[in-house]
Design an enzyme around this catalytic site. Structure first.
Site: not given
Length: 385
Positions: A50, A352, A355
């Site tokens: 991610s 968040d 990340h």
């Protein structure tokens, strides 16, 4: 003779490179990484999870959190599946190289003339079967590094069929970035698998072997420049700090990061670097560079206030109730309704809980590119007057 501008850029890069160690906070002049264009990189092929995904997971599941605001709120494109308020490190690396942002491999009819992004949010190094054998729960879709390498192989096969150009030298001006990868294996091991640090350390040789095999595959296909990133310090991520809170003050370092997690990541990164040294010795005609994401992040943490980040929020997430001071009163994450979002993401390192913000990605890219330029043996183009 070189122009004054080129000499100045060279000097800045040298100073940045010399003073990039985390404990050195006195030189914060970031280099102009547009000098990276002299490396003549025409295509980038990105693998990972991610931190690097520019939309593959979104194609697989259009309902994921990063498909909606506030993800992408700082970008003109809005939500794109990137786990950030805007752009990612790979986006800034591509821009520094002078090429367009990489499209995700799974996007239909995408332009791949400047490379491909194979990274997928949630991806692991080990396959789903490999994790299941260790009693570590897995998701239904296996987007592990091995799967991404197969995507790459299929992509090149299709391109060769279309272009009729399968010569080995076709990838000489391409950059392959293998990761970062492995963090999700360990996250699952610690969280869902309830593994101890000793048990997780036993996984490291297998995880690194998967990365090693991926490097061998891309070299076999003709790659001449390969970047292999280490893992970021997990013990400084707000989500980890929230989930593994400790009443033992000695469990934390001077920045209030969890020492045991960061020591584990250092163990992984050291093992990875030894493997890269072996790979480089076996492949003298290929440049294989370790990208030190660990120290890049620590450098930001050490210098956060002087880089414009809020000193009181360096271990807090901008979006959602995440971090060491969180009361965990809500299980809803960023992207859910009624979840708080900070007013200025540029003041936060973390977006968040897991990340990073767009600004952090920008600074990380600058640190990493400046660190890579001399290792890639780029020949700088100079101007005569």
């Amino acid at each position: 003779m070189p122009s004054t501008r080129v000499l100045l850029q060279l000097w800045i890069i040298c100073q940045f490179y010399l003073h990039a160690r985390p404990e050195m906070s006195f030189d914060l002049q970031l280099p102009d990484i547009r000098v990276f264009r002299s490396c003549n990189i025409e295509k980038i092929y990105q693998f990972g999870a991610s931190f690097s995904d520019t939309g593959n997971e979104l194609v697989e599941d259009p309902t994921i959190a990063s498909s909606r605001l506030p993800y992408g709120e700082s970008s003109l494109q809005g939500p794109t599946g990137r786990y950030s308020d805007g752009l990612l490190m790979i986006d800034y690396i591509a821009l520094a190289a002078g090429i367009p942002l990489l499209n995700p491999y799974l996007k239909d009819d995408a332009d791949f003339s400047h490379g491909v992004n194979f990274a997928v949010g949630g991806a692991t190094a080990l396959s789903a079967n490999g994790l299941a054998e260790k009693n570590i729960p897995v998701t239904a879709i296996d987007n592990s590094l091995g799967t991404q390498v197969e995507w790459m192989s299929n992509h090149f096969s299709s391109q060769c069929h279309l272009d009729k150009d399968c010569s080995r030298g076709r990838l000489n001006n391409s950059l392959f970035v293998i990761g970062e990868i492995g963090r999700n294996d360990y996250n699952r091991a610690f969280g869902l698998g309830n593994k101890t640090f000793a048990e997780a350390e036993e996984m490291v040789p297998e995880v690194v072997e998967v990365v090693e095999n991926a490097v061998r595959r891309v070299i076999g296909l003709g790659a001449s420049q390969v970047i292999v990133p280490g893992i970021f310090p997990m013990g400084c991520l707000p989500g980890i700090l929230e989930d593994f809170k400790s009443n033992d003050k000695s469990a934390y370092d001077e920045h209030q990061c969890l020492k045991e997690f960061n020591n584990f990541v250092a163990f992984h990164n050291n093992y990875l670097q030894k493997t890269i040294i072996t790979l480089q010795a076996e492949n003298p005609h290929t440049t294989i560079v370790y990208a030190d994401y660990f120290n890049a992040f620590k450098w930001i943490l050490y210098n956060a206030p002087r880089l414009g980040f809020d000193a009181t929020s360096v271990l807090e997430g901008c979006c959602g109730n995440t971090g060491p001071t969180s009361d965990a009163s809500s299980t809803e994450g960023c992207g859910s309704s009624n979840v708080p979002v900070c007013s200025n993401p540029d003041r936060y390192i973390n977006w968040d809980g897991v990340h990073f913000t767009q600004k952090t990605h920008s600074v990380l890219a600058t640190w990493v590119v400046a660190d890579m330029i001399p290792k890639l043996n780029c020949v700088l183009q100079v101007e005569d007057h």
